[in-house]
Design a protein around this motif. Structure first.
Motif, PDB file in Angstrom:
ATOM      1  N   LEU A  26      31.208 -30.504 -22.119  1.00  0.00           N
ATOM      2  CA  LEU A  26      30.673 -29.437 -22.965  1.00  0.00           C
ATOM      3  C   LEU A  26      31.551 -28.193 -22.958  1.00  0.00           C
ATOM      4  O   LEU A  26      31.239 -27.204 -23.645  1.00  0.00           O
ATOM      5  CB  LEU A  26      29.255 -29.055 -22.511  1.00  0.00           C
ATOM      6  N   TYR A  27      32.631 -28.233 -22.181  1.00  0.00           N
ATOM      7  CA  TYR A  27      33.452 -27.027 -22.009  1.00  0.00           C
ATOM      8  C   TYR A  27      33.904 -26.402 -23.328  1.00  0.00           C
ATOM      9  O   TYR A  27      33.720 -25.191 -23.528  1.00  0.00           O
ATOM     10  CB  TYR A  27      34.656 -27.339 -21.111  1.00  0.00           C
ATOM     11  N   PRO A  28      34.479 -27.161 -24.273  1.00  0.00           N
ATOM     12  CA  PRO A  28      34.899 -26.503 -25.522  1.00  0.00           C
ATOM     13  C   PRO A  28      33.738 -25.833 -26.253  1.00  0.00           C
ATOM     14  O   PRO A  28      33.886 -24.710 -26.764  1.00  0.00           O
ATOM     15  CB  PRO A  28      35.497 -27.660 -26.338  1.00  0.00           C
ATOM     16  N   ALA A  29      32.584 -26.488 -26.315  1.00  0.00           N
ATOM     17  CA  ALA A  29      31.439 -25.911 -27.025  1.00  0.00           C
ATOM     18  C   ALA A  29      30.899 -24.688 -26.298  1.00  0.00           C
ATOM     19  O   ALA A  29      30.551 -23.679 -26.932  1.00  0.00           O
ATOM     20  CB  ALA A  29      30.344 -26.965 -27.182  1.00  0.00           C
ATOM     21  N   LEU A  30      30.813 -24.757 -24.965  1.00  0.00           N
ATOM     22  CA  LEU A  30      30.311 -23.611 -24.206  1.00  0.00           C
ATOM     23  C   LEU A  30      31.283 -22.442 -24.268  1.00  0.00           C
ATOM     24  O   LEU A  30      30.865 -21.275 -24.306  1.00  0.00           O
ATOM     25  CB  LEU A  30      30.064 -24.024 -22.755  1.00  0.00           C
ATOM     26  N   ALA A  31      32.569 -22.734 -24.269  1.00  0.00           N
ATOM     27  CA  ALA A  31      33.561 -21.663 -24.401  1.00  0.00           C
ATOM     28  C   ALA A  31      33.434 -20.990 -25.766  1.00  0.00           C
ATOM     29  O   ALA A  31      33.503 -19.753 -25.884  1.00  0.00           O
ATOM     30  CB  ALA A  31      34.965 -22.232 -24.208  1.00  0.00           C
ATOM     31  N   PHE A  87      18.903 -24.471 -19.526  1.00  0.00           N
ATOM     32  CA  PHE A  87      20.277 -24.619 -20.027  1.00  0.00           C
ATOM     33  C   PHE A  87      20.284 -24.549 -21.552  1.00  0.00           C
ATOM     34  O   PHE A  87      21.140 -23.886 -22.157  1.00  0.00           O
ATOM     35  CB  PHE A  87      20.842 -25.952 -19.551  1.00  0.00           C
ATOM     36  N   ALA A  88      19.326 -25.222 -22.183  1.00  0.00           N
ATOM     37  CA  ALA A  88      19.266 -25.220 -23.642  1.00  0.00           C
ATOM     38  C   ALA A  88      19.059 -23.818 -24.196  1.00  0.00           C
ATOM     39  O   ALA A  88      19.490 -23.516 -25.324  1.00  0.00           O
ATOM     40  CB  ALA A  88      18.136 -26.136 -24.115  1.00  0.00           C
ATOM     41  N   ALA A  89      18.417 -22.950 -23.401  1.00  0.00           N
ATOM     42  CA  ALA A  89      18.128 -21.590 -23.862  1.00  0.00           C
ATOM     43  C   ALA A  89      19.163 -20.570 -23.411  1.00  0.00           C
ATOM     44  O   ALA A  89      19.017 -19.376 -23.690  1.00  0.00           O
ATOM     45  CB  ALA A  89      16.750 -21.170 -23.358  1.00  0.00           C
ATOM     46  N   ALA A  90      20.218 -20.991 -22.707  1.00  0.00           N
ATOM     47  CA  ALA A  90      21.194 -20.058 -22.139  1.00  0.00           C
ATOM     48  C   ALA A  90      21.869 -19.230 -23.233  1.00  0.00           C
ATOM     49  O   ALA A  90      22.188 -19.742 -24.317  1.00  0.00           O
ATOM     50  CB  ALA A  90      22.239 -20.825 -21.339  1.00  0.00           C
ATOM     51  N   SER A  91      22.104 -17.953 -22.922  1.00  0.00           N
ATOM     52  CA  SER A  91      22.751 -17.059 -23.887  1.00  0.00           C
ATOM     53  C   SER A  91      24.110 -16.559 -23.410  1.00  0.00           C
ATOM     54  O   SER A  91      24.758 -15.770 -24.098  1.00  0.00           O
ATOM     55  CB  SER A  91      21.849 -15.853 -24.169  1.00  0.00           C
ATOM     56  N   ALA A 145      27.698 -39.390 -19.079  1.00  0.00           N
ATOM     57  CA  ALA A 145      27.967 -37.953 -19.180  1.00  0.00           C
ATOM     58  C   ALA A 145      29.355 -37.654 -19.709  1.00  0.00           C
ATOM     59  O   ALA A 145      29.738 -36.487 -19.805  1.00  0.00           O
ATOM     60  CB  ALA A 145      27.792 -37.304 -17.807  1.00  0.00           C
ATOM     61  N   SER A 146      30.120 -38.686 -20.068  1.00  0.00           N
ATOM     62  CA  SER A 146      31.477 -38.465 -20.571  1.00  0.00           C
ATOM     63  C   SER A 146      31.493 -38.602 -22.101  1.00  0.00           C
ATOM     64  O   SER A 146      30.931 -37.758 -22.797  1.00  0.00           O
ATOM     65  CB  SER A 146      32.443 -39.447 -19.887  1.00  0.00           C
ATOM     66  N   ALA A 147      32.112 -39.646 -22.604  1.00  0.00           N
ATOM     67  CA  ALA A 147      32.226 -39.804 -24.059  1.00  0.00           C
ATOM     68  C   ALA A 147      30.874 -39.859 -24.773  1.00  0.00           C
ATOM     69  O   ALA A 147      30.713 -39.233 -25.834  1.00  0.00           O
ATOM     70  CB  ALA A 147      33.057 -41.050 -24.378  1.00  0.00           C
ATOM     71  N   PRO A 148      29.856 -40.577 -24.246  1.00  0.00           N
ATOM     72  CA  PRO A 148      28.560 -40.581 -24.951  1.00  0.00           C
ATOM     73  C   PRO A 148      27.944 -39.188 -25.067  1.00  0.00           C
ATOM     74  O   PRO A 148      27.414 -38.833 -26.132  1.00  0.00           O
ATOM     75  CB  PRO A 148      27.700 -41.513 -24.089  1.00  0.00           C
ATOM     76  N   MET A 149      27.994 -38.400 -23.997  1.00  0.00           N
ATOM     77  CA  MET A 149      27.441 -37.047 -24.059  1.00  0.00           C
ATOM     78  C   MET A 149      28.228 -36.188 -25.042  1.00  0.00           C
ATOM     79  O   MET A 149      27.654 -35.393 -25.796  1.00  0.00           O
ATOM     80  CB  MET A 149      27.441 -36.408 -22.672  1.00  0.00           C
ATOM     81  N   ALA A 150      29.546 -36.353 -25.058  1.00  0.00           N
ATOM     82  CA  ALA A 150      30.363 -35.607 -26.004  1.00  0.00           C
ATOM     83  C   ALA A 150      29.983 -35.958 -27.441  1.00  0.00           C
ATOM     84  O   ALA A 150      29.868 -35.081 -28.307  1.00  0.00           O
ATOM     85  CB  ALA A 150      31.845 -35.892 -25.755  1.00  0.00           C
ATOM     86  N   ALA A 151      29.746 -37.248 -27.704  1.00  0.00           N
ATOM     87  CA  ALA A 151      29.386 -37.678 -29.052  1.00  0.00           C
ATOM     88  C   ALA A 151      28.023 -37.134 -29.464  1.00  0.00           C
ATOM     89  O   ALA A 151      27.831 -36.669 -30.605  1.00  0.00           O
ATOM     90  CB  ALA A 151      29.395 -39.203 -29.133  1.00  0.00           C
ATOM     91  N   ILE A 152      27.058 -37.175 -28.540  1.00  0.00           N
ATOM     92  CA  ILE A 152      25.720 -36.660 -28.847  1.00  0.00           C
ATOM     93  C   ILE A 152      25.765 -35.159 -29.091  1.00  0.00           C
ATOM     94  O   ILE A 152      25.137 -34.637 -30.021  1.00  0.00           O
ATOM     95  CB  ILE A 152      24.750 -36.998 -27.703  1.00  0.00           C
ATOM     96  N   ILE A 156      24.345 -33.591 -32.632  1.00  0.00           N
ATOM     97  CA  ILE A 156      23.108 -32.813 -32.770  1.00  0.00           C
ATOM     98  C   ILE A 156      23.194 -31.431 -32.139  1.00  0.00           C
ATOM     99  O   ILE A 156      22.244 -30.644 -32.232  1.00  0.00           O
ATOM    100  CB  ILE A 156      21.905 -33.576 -32.165  1.00  0.00           C
ATOM    101  N   GLY A 157      24.298 -31.125 -31.480  1.00  0.00           N
ATOM    102  CA  GLY A 157      24.441 -29.835 -30.813  1.00  0.00           C
ATOM    103  C   GLY A 157      24.044 -29.929 -29.348  1.00  0.00           C
ATOM    104  O   GLY A 157      23.150 -30.699 -28.982  1.00  0.00           O
ATOM    105  N   TRP A 158      24.703 -29.135 -28.525  1.00  0.00           N
ATOM    106  CA  TRP A 158      24.443 -29.232 -27.080  1.00  0.00           C
ATOM    107  C   TRP A 158      23.059 -28.716 -26.708  1.00  0.00           C
ATOM    108  O   TRP A 158      22.452 -29.192 -25.746  1.00  0.00           O
ATOM    109  CB  TRP A 158      25.536 -28.511 -26.295  1.00  0.00           C
TER     110      TRP A 158
END
Length: 401
Positions: A26-31, A87-91, A145-152, A156-158
């Motif tokens: 999730l690093y790119p999206a969280l960054a 985590f879903a609500a983190a700002s 938690a690797s490629a499948p999590m990245a695809a999901i 649909i968004g993290w």
């Protein structure tokens, strides 16, 4: 062990492995969305490990006092369910760090509860093999938690993905409550020093454990850190990989970790002892870390191969835990397993915090690649010291044939 119970323990560890490994992809999206940089990501993962480790001792007492079913189900529901929702609500970065700490609390009794159950109902000689099977199969959560999590996350968004995980975690708590075995702890021996013989001080006084603890501290730390937090920044910075590319690289490492756990389980019987298996495997882990620290890696394939080697040879937890468990009296099993596990996950957390500072200092003067090399070198040096101490450990209890 009933099949439903075995499936429950594997599923529980599957989720626990997922939660300790999903952050990197999730690093790119969280960054992009929250301003999370490499150091903040490392600190978030370290918070998971730190809370996980801090919870081990009180949870060890709870296992002996209340049994695994109630202990695991309640803590899991509050920690992972609530943490995933937070985590879903983190700002911002601090919200991610706090949520990861809460998730770490929820995951804290997962493997320890399973090891407690195995130690109560399985033959001692089968402890490492059964633990390795649970860890190896459950490690597919690392894969998920690797490629499948990245695809999901991309689909649909993290945030939506984390809300789904929160609901799934609550469902997992119900499954544990329904199907997990609940073996009772035997009472401590009737002696004038009964109180003294039944607490954590009694575990600490088991001197045969002392040389094992440094390797327990370091055996999981390199693979855990590289897979869960450093893989994302490393592959993005070094090779320009996006979420999908990082997912593929961490998928390969995750598979290496799963296969390593399955291989380590019966390895003690193949090579003639738990100590010999742990020494050989961790010496190869040290070699892989030195490869990353000292030899510039010029391609994605070579770097992925090095990470896979760290994952495979860094999966020695079942045999190290079995070595420590062999010195525990039956009435101290819960506390003893928690004590050794505290070192394992505590080591991963402390090294994670330390590695973030090491990276920053090295990167300031030599750039990101120097920072990554310093991190790999830190883990190699600490592991070498742990192996040196472990070499003086006893193979088995003195009373064993």
């Amino acid at each position: 062990m009933p099949r439903s119970a075995m499936a429950t323990l594997v599923a529980l560890y599957f989720f626990s492995q997922f939660y300790r490994a999903f952050l990197s992809v999730l690093y790119p999206a969280l960054a992009r969305d929250l301003g999370v940089d490499a150091v903040a990501l490392s600190n978030a993962q370290a918070a998971w490990f730190a809370v996980f480790a801090a919870a081990q001792l009180p949870l060890g007492w709870a296992l002996d006092r209340y049994g695994p079913r109630r202990t695991v189900a309640l803590v899991w529901a509050v920690g992972t369910g609530g943490g995933a929702a937070a985590f879903a609500a983190a700002s911002g970065p601090m919200g991610v760090i706090a949520a990861m700490g809460l998730i770490g609390l929820g995951c804290a009794p997962a493997l320890m509860g399973s090891l407690y159950i195995i130690g109560r109902i399985a033959p001692a000689a089968r402890f490492a093999a059964i633990a390795g099977l649970i860890i190896g199969l459950g490690a597919m959560g690392n894969v998920a938690a690797s490629a499948p999590m990245a695809a999901i996350s991309e689909a649909i968004g993290w945030r939506a993905a984390m809300l789904i995980l929160a609901a799934a975690s609550l469902a997992m708590a119900v499954v544990v409550w329904r199907f997990a075995p609940d073996p009772a702890a035997p009472p401590p021996p009737e002696t004038p020093r009964r109180r003294r013989d039944s607490g954590f001080l009694a575990v600490i006084r088991l001197r045969a454990l002392w040389p094992i603890l440094p390797l327990a501290f370091m055996n999981y730390a390199p693979a855990g850190a590289l897979r869960s937090s450093w893989a994302g920044p490393y592959f993005e910075t070094s090779f320009g990989l996006d979420e999908a590319g990082i997912g593929r690289a961490t998928l390969a490492m995750a598979l290496g970790m799963a296969l390593g756990a399955l291989a380590y389980g019966p390895l003690d019987r193949w090579v003639g002892g738990r100590k010999r298996a742990a020494l050989a495997g961790n010496a190869l882990l040290l070699t892989a870390l030195l490869w990353l620290a000292l030899a510039p890696v010029s391609s994605v394939i070579a770097a992925t191969a090095a990470f896979v080697a760290v994952g495979f040879f860094g999966a020695s937890f079942p045999v190290v835990m079995a070595h420590g468990q062999s010195f525990l009296p039956p009435h101290l099993l819960g506390r003893g397993v928690a004590f050794v596990n505290c070192f394992s996950v505590g080591g991963a957390g402390l090294m994670q915090f330390w590695s973030g500072g090491v990276f920053e200092r090295a990167a300031e003067s030599g750039g990101a690649q120097a920072g990554f090399a310093a991190v790999f070198g830190l883990y190699a040096a600490a592991l070498a010291l742990a192996l040196l101490v472990y070499a003086f450990s006893r193979e088995r209890p003195a009373a064993a044939p």
